[in-house]
Each structure stands twice: as structure tokens, then as C-alpha cells.
Design an enzyme around this catalytic site. Structure first.
Site, PDB file in Angstrom:
ATOM      1  N   SER A   7     -54.697  51.648 -56.450  1.00 30.40           N
ATOM      2  CA  SER A   7     -54.375  50.847 -55.273  1.00 30.40           C
ATOM      3  C   SER A   7     -53.290  51.442 -54.395  1.00 30.40           C
ATOM      4  CB  SER A   7     -53.932  49.447 -55.725  1.00 30.40           C
ATOM      5  OG  SER A   7     -54.887  48.869 -56.574  1.00 30.40           O
ATOM      6  N   CYS A   8     -53.038  52.737 -54.488  1.00 35.99           N
ATOM      7  CA  CYS A   8     -51.907  53.336 -53.784  1.00 35.99           C
ATOM      8  C   CYS A   8     -52.181  53.514 -52.294  1.00 35.99           C
ATOM      9  CB  CYS A   8     -51.581  54.679 -54.414  1.00 35.99           C
ATOM     10  SG  CYS A   8     -51.324  54.598 -56.192  1.00 35.99           S
ATOM     11  N   THR A   9     -51.100  53.745 -51.538  1.00 37.01           N
ATOM     12  CA  THR A   9     -51.182  54.050 -50.115  1.00 37.01           C
ATOM     13  C   THR A   9     -50.245  55.216 -49.830  1.00 37.01           C
ATOM     14  OG1 THR A   9     -51.541  51.706 -49.617  1.00 37.01           O
ATOM     15  CG2 THR A   9     -50.977  53.156 -47.777  1.00 37.01           C
TER      16      THR A   9
END
Length: 471
Positions: A7-9
Site C-alpha cells: 500500500s505504499c506511495t
């Protein structure tokens, strides 16, 4: 954090796109769930001690060079499911952030399946960062591993040094490509394959798996012959992308290139973009801590209940640790690298600057436990989020004032430390002590804020009754 970190950005900024000429690679590490303890450590350099790395998640065994550079890292707690060191800067001032989870489409996976005994996210920083002298070397070393051992995940990995920023994406079990970010550009990378056109005649700015072109041609994987768009060939283009991924790229470009007219669900949002101004660490922080402010999609805003839940936010409960890896020019190499770090729910947590030419990290950043303890930074900032969120509109002004004050203090500490470091005979020991001072002050301010908020929250309980209310 015992499963794929999905779920990283990420956001990357070239040296001519920043206010001070720094290169920046940055990423929020998020998890499937709200809890994934992290710590911040330093690995000492090793010389003349060849070793073998064995992954506890895949079982892959890889011989390591005899000499390893010192580097910072952000491993998970506990480590019995793997290290997941995630990000750091080595003593040559080379930075690495791994990984931004992506997804390969099933057509490609039919020809090049993911493997279960290769090099996955858990191992990447550990296998690469201690052994590279430049960002370009990092791309090549990791790319070679992907080709030789394969991978069980699709991922994006960022590298930087004082001159270059690179972004590498894996696709399928054994293929990859990388692009050198133009110096005057930035990119926002959500959880999808992002790299677009590859120029195979430009080896200075693109790198790729040795058989990449042949693999695509032999298996007729290119939907637009005559071009080579990595995203179109290898990526996914689903409804999930439109609501989970592309809105984050849309919002970043809305912040930094506001004249662009594009929809948050567009599958054609450009990967490489140019800002309407020079960017600073504070701009990167704002994006990484954002939740679609000033749009109907802000979960804390004034949109409808449906609009507030339409898109996956950037700051959210699954935030674990956020890093901004800054390599600064025109600064002595001994103190040019700074690892800005926030823990917890980033909409409420401040970023703390850590010089990376150090031999240790502050006690409360390296002593993270699995159980809740306000004596370590991870749980302190996780607890701050638990305290603020139920009373967001009552507390957010005070929280933002605290974060702004911490940022101003952090900036002043970097400036003062830069000035004093020049005269130090032992820069490493000096910078280690200065990091301790900076972290201790921001920890103190955080505990003071929490003291105020707890007392305010006690006055906000709906379960109250005063004598005489019904008399």
C-alpha cells in the site's frame, strides 16, 4: 508487516526540480493492517568477511562480497518473517527505497510467472545498499538479481545519489526496466507499474533486463507495436487501479502541476512530470501526509459520505514509517545526506531529520517492541494517531501548529549542525550526538502535545451528567 507491503506511495524529485539542488526519493511504507512496528538502525561497515544471505521468506541463498559499506535501515519488528529493511543511505551517500508494490498483468505472468524462491522486497535493501557506490550501480545490481534468481512480487524501487535519481520496476518473475528521472522532473508512484516509454537507444537514461525486447517480441506482448510502453505491456488497467492507485498520482500532480486537467480515475496520468515551481522537503512532506485536502474526496472534509470513501487516501491508518532520503549538493559529503523520518499516521506526525553519517541511532528509534510502549518512537506516534482521529476537527489546528513548529525546529537543527560539522575532527560521532538531540526535542514536544490532547479529550466525552441537569 508479515505479508506483502502492498500500500505504499512514492515520490521522486530530480536535482534541478528542488529548491536547493538536492535529489530526493521518498516513500510512505504502509501495510495491509494498521499495525506493523518499525525501527531505525545503522549497520556498521564490514571488511574482509564474506557471507551468505539466506532469506527466511523465500529461502534464496546469495553469496555476499567481503566488504560491506555502513548503511542506515528501517527494518520491521520482529524480524522472524524477514528483515524488510525498506530504505536507507550508505556511507557513499547512495540512497535506496524498496519497495513500491506493483502488479503485473496475467497475460505476462502466463509467460513469466512469479517465483517463490527468489529475491523479494524483504531482501532487496540488505542485498544491494551496502555494496553500491552510485544509484546506477544499485539499478544494475538489483536488476542482475532479478534476472538470475527471479522474484515473487512486482515492485518499484528507487535509487539516488547526489547527481541521479533512478526508478526500477520489476515485471513478471525475471524482467525489469529502469528510467533515470530527468533532473528537472518529479514523479509520483502509486501501487501500479508506472514507467512508460523505454528508449533502447539511450543507455544513459534507461536500463533493462538483457532479454526484455526479445521476451516481449517473441511472446507478442506489445499492444502498440512500434513503441515500447512498459506500463501498457506489463501493467494492469483495472477498476481497482482507477480507485486505489491513479487518484494518488492525480493528487500529487494537482499539487505540483495544477494547470493539468485530468481525472483522478484516468489510466493515462503521465509518470514523469514537471512542477510549476521548485520543490522542497516540505512539499514532499505535504504530499506524503495528505488525504485529498481541498477536494470532495477528503475523508475528513465536506464531501458526501460516498465521495469520502471513493479513493484510497495517501495518509491513512496503515501508515507505518515514512522516509524522505535527501542527498544535498554543495555540502561537505560528510554531512550531505539526511534521512527525514515520520512514524505513525503521517497526517499527525512530524518528520525528524537524521544525518546518516552516524554510528548509532537514538534509543527510542531503535528499541521498538511488539507491545505498545510510549518509550519507543513507533508506538508514540501510533498512539498520537489513536488520540487525534476520534476528535479530528477539535484537535487538528493544534496538531498542525505542533507539526509546523517541529518542522521549523528541524530545519534550524539541520542548518546549525551543517555549520558546526565543518570544524569537527570526528564528524560521525558529532552527527550521531546531534541526531540524539534533535530526536529528543521532538519526542519531548510530542509528549507535551499528547498531554494537552488527553486532557482536552476527557472534556469531550458524550457520556457526562452534571448534578441538577434533571432536577
Amino acid at each position: 508487516m508479515k505479508t506483502n507491503h502492498s500500500s505504499c506511495t512514492a515520490i521522486l524529485v530530480g536535482k534541478k526540480a528542488t529548491m536547493d539542488g538536492s535529489t530526493i526519493i521518498a516513500r510512505n511504507e504502509d501495510g495491509y493492517g494498521a499495525i506493523g512496528p518499525k525501527k531505525f538502525i545503522v549497520h556498521e561497515a564490514c571488511h574482509g568477511q564474506p557471507d551468505t544471505y539466506t532469506s527466511v521468506t523465500t529461502g534464496v541463498k546469495i553469496d555476499l562480497p567481503a566488504d560491506a559499506l555502513r548503511y542506515t535501515a528501517e527494518p520491521s519488528v520482529p524480524t522472524d518473517d524477514g528483515l524488510y529493511e525498506e530504505a536507507g543511505i550508505n556511507e557513499k551517500n547512495v540512497a535506496m527505497s524498496a519497495t513500491e508494490t506493483t502488479f503485473t498483468n496475467p497475460r505476462v505472468l502466463g509467460f513469466d510467472p512469479l517465483v517463490h524462491d527468489g529475491v523479494d522486497e524483504e531482501a532487496m535493501v540488505t542485498l544491494v545498499l551496502p555494496y553500491i557506490n552510485s544509484a546506477r550501480e544499485g539499478v544494475q545490481r538489483l536488476g542482475d538479481f532479478i534476472e538470475d534468481y527471479g522474484t515473487g512480487e512486482s515492485n518499484g524501487i528507487a535509487f539516488s545519489d547526489k547527481d541521479e535519481v533512478w526508478y526500477l520496476e520489476t515485471a513478471g518473475g525475471h524482467h525489469w526496466a529502469a528510467v533515470r528521472l530527468p533532473d528537472d522532473a518529479y514523479v509520483v508512484a502509486p501501487n501500479q507499474i508506472n514507467i512508460q516509454d523505454i528508449d533502447f537507444n539511450d543507455a544513459d537514461n534507461y536500463m533493462w533486463a538483457k532479454d526484455l525486447q526479445e521476451f516481449v517480441a517473441d511472446n507478442q506482448l506489445n499492444p502498440t507495436p512500434g513503441t515500447f510502453n512498459f506500463r501498457e505491456i506489463f501493467g494492469t488497467h483495472t477498476e481497482s487501479d482507477a480507485h486505489y492507485n491513479t487518484p494518488r498520482a492525480w493528487y500529487g500532480e494537482k499539487l505540483f502541476t495544477p494547470d493539468l486537467e485530468q481525472e483522478p480515475t484516468s489510466q493515462q496520468i503521465p509518470f514523469i512530470q514537471h512542477a510549476n515551481r521548485k520543490l522542497a522537503v516540505e512539499d514532499v512532506e505535504y504530499f506524503l501526509t495528505s488525504h485529498y485536502q481541498e477536494t470532495p474526496f477528503d475523508p475528513f472534509g465536506e464531501g458526501t459520505a460516498e465521495q469520502k470513501k471513493t479513493f484510497r487516501s495517501i495518509a491513512l491508518d496503515r501508515n507505518q514509517i515514512s522516509h524522505i532520503l535527501q542527498i544535498r549538493p554543495n555540502v561537505n559529503a560528510a554531512h550531505a545526506a539526511v534521512e527525514w523520518m515520520a512514524m505513525g499516521f503521517f497526517a499527525y506526525s512530524p518528520y525528524v531529520p537524521f544525518f546518516t553519517n552516524v554510528n548509532d541511532t537514538p534509543e527510542n528509534y531503535k528499541n521498538t517492541t511488539e507491545s505498545v510502549s510510549l518509550d519507543n518512537a513507533y508506538w508514540l506516534y501510533k498512539s498520537l494517531g489513536v488520540l487525534v482521529e476520534p476528535h479530528y476537527h477539535d484537535f487538528i489546528v493544534e496538531v498542525n501548529e505542533y507539526r509546523d513548529a517541529c518542522q521549523a525546529y528541524a530545519r534550524s537543527r539541520v542548518i546549525a549542525t551543517d555549520a558546526e560539522a565543518e570544524g569537527q575532527s570526528d564528524a560521525t560521532t558529532y552527527l550521531t550526538k546531534q541526531n540524539d538531540i534533535t530526536a529528543a526535542e521532538i519526542t519531548k514536544r510530542t509528549k507535551t502535545l499528547m498531554d494537552h490532547l488527553v486532557k482536552e479529550a476527557l472534556e469531550l466525552s458524550p457520556v457526562t451528567f452534571e448534578p441538577g441537569d434533571n432536577l
